[in-house]
Design an enzyme around this catalytic site. Sequence first.
Site, short mmCIF file in Angstrom:
data_model
loop_
_atom_site.label_atom_id
_atom_site.label_comp_id
_atom_site.label_asym_id
_atom_site.label_seq_id
_atom_site.Cartn_x
_atom_site.Cartn_y
_atom_site.Cartn_z
N ARG A 79 0.94 -1.32 0.42
CA ARG A 79 0.19 -0.09 -0.11
C ARG A 79 1.01 1.44 -0.14
O ARG A 79 0.02 2.61 -0.77
CB ARG A 79 -1.22 0.44 1.42
CG ARG A 79 -1.86 1.48 1.36
CD ARG A 79 -2.97 0.68 2.70
NE ARG A 79 -3.60 1.95 2.09
CZ ARG A 79 -4.00 2.72 3.95
NH1 ARG A 79 -3.52 2.48 5.12
NH2 ARG A 79 -5.04 4.07 3.33
N HIS A 103 0.71 4.50 -2.40
CA HIS A 103 0.46 5.83 -1.96
C HIS A 103 1.23 6.76 -2.05
O HIS A 103 1.51 8.34 -2.45
CB HIS A 103 0.18 5.67 0.25
CG HIS A 103 -1.21 5.18 0.02
ND1 HIS A 103 -1.30 5.17 0.63
CD2 HIS A 103 -1.85 4.95 -0.76
CE1 HIS A 103 -3.19 4.99 1.28
NE2 HIS A 103 -3.05 4.01 0.08
N GLY A 153 4.92 11.73 -7.58
CA GLY A 153 5.40 10.27 -8.45
C GLY A 153 5.87 9.24 -6.86
O GLY A 153 6.06 10.02 -5.88
N SER A 201 8.29 10.31 -0.83
CA SER A 201 6.96 11.71 -0.30
C SER A 201 6.55 11.03 0.28
O SER A 201 6.52 11.57 1.76
CB SER A 201 6.90 12.53 -1.40
OG SER A 201 5.92 12.17 -1.96
N ASN A 233 -3.48 8.42 5.95
CA ASN A 233 -1.61 7.44 5.61
C ASN A 233 -1.62 7.03 7.11
O ASN A 233 -1.41 6.57 8.21
CB ASN A 233 -0.66 8.31 5.57
CG ASN A 233 -0.73 8.33 3.48
OD1 ASN A 233 -1.01 7.00 2.87
ND2 ASN A 233 -0.28 9.68 2.80
N HIS A 288 -6.09 -5.72 -2.82
CA HIS A 288 -7.14 -5.95 -1.19
C HIS A 288 -7.20 -7.38 -0.92
O HIS A 288 -8.40 -7.94 -0.47
CB HIS A 288 -8.62 -4.59 -1.64
CG HIS A 288 -8.30 -3.23 -1.87
ND1 HIS A 288 -9.09 -2.36 -2.01
CD2 HIS A 288 -6.67 -2.88 -1.04
CE1 HIS A 288 -8.41 -1.41 -1.75
NE2 HIS A 288 -7.40 -1.23 -0.51
N ASP A 317 -3.32 -13.34 -3.62
CA ASP A 317 -4.65 -13.64 -4.04
C ASP A 317 -5.80 -13.51 -5.26
O ASP A 317 -6.36 -12.13 -5.04
CB ASP A 317 -4.33 -15.01 -3.85
CG ASP A 317 -5.70 -15.09 -3.05
OD1 ASP A 317 -5.99 -14.35 -2.49
OD2 ASP A 317 -5.13 -16.23 -2.40
C1 HEM Z 1 -8.66 1.41 -6.54
C2 HEM Z 1 -8.79 2.73 -5.29
C3 HEM Z 1 -7.90 2.06 -4.34
C4 HEM Z 1 -8.75 3.01 -2.90
C5 HEM Z 1 -10.05 3.60 -2.72
C6 HEM Z 1 -8.08 2.28 -1.29
C7 HEM Z 1 -8.62 1.89 -0.65
C8 HEM Z 1 -8.44 1.90 0.43
C9 HEM Z 1 -8.33 2.21 1.85
C10 HEM Z 1 -9.78 2.72 2.05
C11 HEM Z 1 -7.76 0.61 2.62
C12 HEM Z 1 -8.38 0.21 4.21
C13 HEM Z 1 -7.33 1.73 4.91
C14 HEM Z 1 -8.00 1.06 6.44
O1 HEM Z 1 -8.81 2.32 6.55
O2 HEM Z 1 -6.37 1.03 7.49
C15 HEM Z 1 -7.13 0.31 2.21
C16 HEM Z 1 -5.97 -0.92 2.37
C17 HEM Z 1 -4.95 -1.46 1.28
N1 HEM Z 1 -4.90 -0.90 0.31
FE1 HEM Z 1 -6.37 0.37 -1.17
N2 HEM Z 1 -7.22 1.84 -2.50
C18 HEM Z 1 -6.86 0.82 -3.46
C19 HEM Z 1 -6.05 0.73 -4.39
C20 HEM Z 1 -5.51 0.92 -3.61
C21 HEM Z 1 -3.54 -0.41 -5.28
C22 HEM Z 1 -3.68 -0.36 -6.41
C23 HEM Z 1 -3.40 -0.61 -3.69
C24 HEM Z 1 -1.81 -1.93 -4.10
C25 HEM Z 1 -1.53 -2.05 -4.97
C26 HEM Z 1 -3.65 -1.36 -2.86
C27 HEM Z 1 -3.36 -1.34 -1.80
C28 HEM Z 1 -3.91 -1.72 -0.04
C29 HEM Z 1 -3.63 -2.73 0.34
C30 HEM Z 1 -2.30 -3.80 0.83
C31 HEM Z 1 -4.41 -2.37 1.68
C32 HEM Z 1 -4.47 -3.27 3.32
C33 HEM Z 1 -2.93 -2.41 4.01
C34 HEM Z 1 -2.97 -2.56 5.57
O3 HEM Z 1 -3.84 -3.61 6.47
O4 HEM Z 1 -1.74 -2.18 6.17
N3 HEM Z 1 -4.76 -0.09 -2.61
N4 HEM Z 1 -7.72 0.64 0.87
#
Ligand code: HEM
Length: 330
Positions: free
Chosen positions: A65, A69, A75, A79, A97, A196, A257
């Site tokens: 993640r 970010h 980029g 940062s 964040n 996710h 997966d």
């Molecule tokens: C498509 C748009 C995306 C949105 C709106 C989004 C939003 C979010 C949100 C709201 C969370 C939960 C944060 C929390 O409440 O603790 C999350 C977790 C996460 N996101 Fe996304 N995300 C997006 C795309 C991505 C992308 C492109 C990646 C990586 C390639 C990614 C990887 C992750 C991972 C691995 C988590 C879990 C983090 C953890 O367990 O610490 N996300 N995301």
Amino acid sequence: MASRFKLWSPMLLLILLFLNVSELATASLRVGYYKHSCPSAEAIVKKAVQKAVSRNPGLGAGIIRMHFHDCFVRGCDASILLDSTPGRRSEKAHPANNPSLRGFEVIDEAKAELEAACPNTVSCADIIAFAARDSAYKLGTIHYTVPSGRRDGKISLENDVTKNLPPPSLNAKQLEQNFERKGLSLEEMVTLSGAHSIGISHCSSFSNRLYSFNSTHNQDPSMDSNFAKEMRNKCPKNAANGDHIVPLDLVTPNRLDNKYYLNLKNRRGLLTSDQTLLSSRSTGWMVRRNAKRSGSSWANEFADAMVKMGYIDVLTGNQGEIRKNCKVVN
Ligand code: HEM
Ligand SMILES: *[C@@H]1O[C@H](CO)[C@@H](O)[C@H](O)[C@H]1NC(C)=O
């Protein structure tokens, strides 16, 4: 001398032109960038990630993640790692964040070891990109090589996050536009959302879907009602003891997966930005295809999309700097 120069100058011009064009096309990152300057660079990062993620798989999710970010805001220039300074809040301080983004200590440990082995050589931006790859390997056995040579930025502003990072409330069309601005296609957006399938979400990121969806529906009708009941149990309405957390993928929470897409098909996606990928006509077919195809077909596309994301607005050559400490500019 003058005539020799005249003869050479058109040729030089052509060569310069060619170099410029090819540099634009590849943004001059390359696999094995540290081969001579710091041969153990990638091994050092890998070891730090393996150690940390074996102990706590959630850190791997955090690092993947973190790369997203970082790349979407100014980029892939690290940062995201800069601490706020007096009077200037950095990206880290933004609610997207703070406090949820994790894995910073893993990057810091790798950086400390790299500074000992080859000082002033390996950028923090490349460390994040390597560490995200190593996390994808550890949690999903996904292999890919990472072109490197990124340089670290000197600016990090909290407000840039709001302008560039998509919030979880977006629908498929809005997500498409957000990713398009970063040069990523609709399909790459759907593929990358498969991240996710690991990690966690705080209840506050989706509780509107359980309690206050809109004026006619308290609960989001696109969410399976049994799943919603389960989530209401885990995310009590007025939780006295703070913002609870739930796994993003209840089925295989620590496995990177394609089960994520199966969850969406079963209307068990957690975030609005997840479930919308099934509901929208432009992406629904991609979700269904990823749910039924082999895990490795999705994984290969995920790897390619991660590499492409890693090119977003990178600094190279003599732009930026190689930070000594990832938290502060030199
Ligand atoms: C498509 C748009 C995306 C949105 C709106 C989004 C939003 C979010 C949100 C709201 C969370 C939960 C944060 C929390 O409440 O603790 C999350 C977790 C996460 N996101 Fe996304 N995300 C997006 C795309 C991505 C992308 C492109 C990646 C990586 C390639 C990614 C990887 C992750 C991972 C691995 C988590 C879990 C983090 C953890 O367990 O610490 N996300 N995301
Ligand atoms: C609330 O959401 C449902 C389901 O998406 C929709 O059918 C309905 O029109 C919405 N109501 C309002 C007032 O927007």
